[in-house]
Design an enzyme around this catalytic site. Structure first.
Site, short mmCIF file in Angstrom:
data_model
loop_
_atom_site.label_atom_id
_atom_site.label_comp_id
_atom_site.label_asym_id
_atom_site.label_seq_id
_atom_site.Cartn_x
_atom_site.Cartn_y
_atom_site.Cartn_z
N HIS A 1 48.50 21.38 53.99
CA HIS A 1 49.23 22.07 55.07
C HIS A 1 50.22 23.07 54.48
O HIS A 1 50.33 24.20 54.96
CB HIS A 1 50.03 21.05 55.91
CG HIS A 1 49.20 20.06 56.66
ND1 HIS A 1 49.48 18.71 56.65
CD2 HIS A 1 48.14 20.21 57.49
CE1 HIS A 1 48.62 18.07 57.42
NE2 HIS A 1 47.79 18.96 57.94
N LYS B 1 45.38 9.62 68.19
CA LYS B 1 45.88 9.07 66.92
C LYS B 1 47.13 8.22 67.13
O LYS B 1 47.93 8.50 68.01
CB LYS B 1 46.20 10.22 65.96
CG LYS B 1 44.97 10.99 65.52
CD LYS B 1 45.33 12.09 64.55
CE LYS B 1 44.08 12.87 64.10
NZ LYS B 1 44.42 14.06 63.30
N ARG C 1 38.90 23.03 55.98
CA ARG C 1 38.72 22.51 54.62
C ARG C 1 37.25 22.47 54.24
O ARG C 1 36.85 22.82 53.15
CB ARG C 1 39.31 21.10 54.50
CG ARG C 1 40.80 21.05 54.53
CD ARG C 1 41.28 19.67 54.84
NE ARG C 1 40.71 19.18 56.08
CZ ARG C 1 41.07 18.07 56.69
NH1 ARG C 1 41.95 17.29 56.15
NH2 ARG C 1 40.53 17.72 57.84
N SER D 1 45.87 14.07 55.97
CA SER D 1 46.96 13.11 56.27
C SER D 1 46.39 11.70 56.33
O SER D 1 47.00 10.74 55.85
CB SER D 1 47.61 13.45 57.61
OG SER D 1 48.13 14.75 57.59
#
Ligand code: PNS
Length: 163
Positions: A17, A41, A90, A128
């Site tokens: 990030h 989440k 990514r 993360s």
């Protein structure tokens, strides 16, 4: 003024990030890191903790600030007068989810553009979720996150041990 809104859960902020924030800070006048609630989440850190951590990790970038965001992202785009939403890509596997979100946001707001940037290859596998997983399982996570974030993770792990 060209503002870009960089939304995400940031639970927690990773070096991937930060890599994107650093790149975007050179391209835009202001980078607003929007810490949003992802309803799918269960976060490790509260929104306030995440906003604070991003502030601590971004002191080198004066045109970057972190804000909490509730509700629809397109409303935050308007509130912060952003020219575009920024998301990181990514790997190919990110693409389908990102495409759906970008198109939904454009369907909700006609002029809502999403731009994508890639982190450096050595950050391209960092997420993360995996940082939390390796941290909980006792491996060294400090090389994947900025120093202020590593400190906060250590505190969380310490608090869990006490319980
Ligand atoms: O880092 P994440 O978890 O991939 O970020 C996802 C996030 C927070 C950007 C996404 O869940 C989001 O945009 N939430 C805000 C609610 C919203 O506007 N939903 C509709 C847009 S698709």
């Amino acid at each position: 003024m060209r503002n870009v809104l960089y939304p995400g859960s940031f639970d927690p902020l990773t070096n991937g990030h930060l890599d994107l924030i650093a790149r975007a800070s050179k391209l835009f006048d202001r980078v607003i890191v929007a810490v949003a609630i992802n309803s799918e989440k269960h976060p490790m850190f509260s929104i306030e903790e995440r906003v604070e951590m991003i502030g601590e990790a971004c002191t080198a970038y004066p045109n970057v600030r972190a804000v909490p965001v509730c509700g629809l992202l397109v409303d935050a785009v308007e509130k912060y007068q952003a020219t575009a939403i920024l998301r990181g890509l990514r790997a190919f596997s990110d693409f389908e989810y990102e495409l759906q979100m970008a198109l939904m946001n454009r369907s909700l707001r006609d002029d809502c553009e999403t731009i994508f940037m890639m982190p450096t290859t050595n950050n391209s596998f960092v997420s993360s979720r995996l940082v939390k997983e390796v941290a909980f399982l006792g491996a060294d996570y400090t090389k994947y996150v900025p120093e202020p974030v590593a400190k906060r993770i250590a505190e969380k792990l310490e608090n869990r041990k006490d319980k």
